[in-house]
Design a protein around this motif. Structure first.
Motif, mmCIF file in Angstrom:
data_model
loop_
_atom_site.group_PDB
_atom_site.id
_atom_site.type_symbol
_atom_site.label_atom_id
_atom_site.label_comp_id
_atom_site.label_asym_id
_atom_site.label_seq_id
_atom_site.Cartn_x
_atom_site.Cartn_y
_atom_site.Cartn_z
ATOM 1 N N CYS A 3 42.912 41.470 37.710
ATOM 2 C CA CYS A 3 42.431 42.750 38.244
ATOM 3 C C CYS A 3 42.841 42.857 39.712
ATOM 4 N N CYS A 6 39.072 43.000 41.810
ATOM 5 C CA CYS A 6 38.135 41.877 41.911
ATOM 6 C C CYS A 6 38.787 40.551 41.536
ATOM 7 N N VAL A 8 39.567 39.250 38.642
ATOM 8 C CA VAL A 8 39.201 38.566 37.404
ATOM 9 C C VAL A 8 40.407 38.535 36.467
ATOM 10 N N CYS A 17 39.332 46.937 33.819
ATOM 11 C CA CYS A 17 38.706 45.659 34.132
ATOM 12 C C CYS A 17 37.282 45.648 33.577
ATOM 13 N N CYS A 20 34.705 45.226 36.893
ATOM 14 C CA CYS A 20 34.501 46.241 37.928
ATOM 15 C C CYS A 20 34.951 47.626 37.483
#
Ligand SMILES: [Zn+2]
Length: 230
Positions: A3, A6, A8, A17, A20
């Protein structure tokens, strides 16, 4: 793939995502149908196990029954009032817990069953205590109340309209029922007839009449709606 917001880790198929919510767009990666790395729902709802819950509830009803049994035995050396207490607890179980056995308890069936159980219990109290009030008082009073409530429950359950008329009629019928209650009290227990039932009758009839008036008059409904809601 990660992502951009963030950081991830994402599956190549992810369009958003899961943490977020940032939209994922990668021009050179084709988003194929591969299962995503994370479940969609972060807090999946747990399904209740009705059998386990019912077991606990039966246990909770058995405890007071056992306490009554033991205290009655200990105090009197024999059973004096255990049957009445046990009947009350059993009635509570039938009313509160029994409908939970069914996936979609139908009030049109279990409300009359509750009244029937309550009437049987009242008959037993009258029989066990030689009260002499069941046939002339308890049966017509609970029977009349049962008819009014069951009619309202059945009508609201099967008709999707006209609730104002159903409840309005129900309130007026309850008013008439209080008159019957006073008359039967007078006949069975020799309570002086002073006409107190006229006051609940007036209040219930006013509420019922008001509901029916709201049912008839669309403009009255609108006025009330404007007063109650912004
Ligand atoms: Zn993210």
């Amino acid at each position: 793939m990660f992502c951009i917001k963030c950081g991830v880790k994402l599956a190549d198929t992810e369009k958003k995502c899961p943490l977020c919510g940032t939209v994922v767009y990668h021009p050179t990666l084709k988003q194929e149908d591969v299962p995503p790395l994370y479940p969609k729902n972060r807090n999946p709802k747990l399904q209740a196990n009705p059998k386990a819950f019912n077991g606990i509830i039966i246990f909770l009803f058995l405890i007071p029954m056992l306490i009554c049994l033991l205290s009655d035995l200990k105090r009197n050396g024999e059973l004096n009032w255990f049957d009445l207490a046990a009947g009350g607890i059993l009635l509570g179980y039938i009313v509160v817990a029994l409908p939970q056995w069914f996936q979609k308890p139908n009030p049109v069936i279990f409300v009359p069953c509750d009244f029937f159980a309550a009437t049987v219990y009242l008959w037993y109290i009258d029989f066990a205590t030689k009260g002499g009030w069941f046939w002339s008082f308890a049966l017509p009073v609970t029977g009349g109340f049962c008819l009014i409530v069951c009619a309202m429950v059945t009508l609201t359950h099967y008709l999707h309209r006209g609730k104002l008329f159903i409840f309005g009629g129900g309130f007026i019928a309850l008013g008439a029922w209080t008159i019957m209650l006073e008359i039967l009290l007078d006949l069975t227990f020799n309570v002086a007839f002073i006409g107190w039932a006229i006051y609940p009758l007036i209040v219930l009839a006013l509420i019922g009449g008001g509901l029916i008036y709201l049912g008839i008059s669309a403009s009255a409904r609108e006025t009330l709606e404007r007063k109650l809601f912004f």
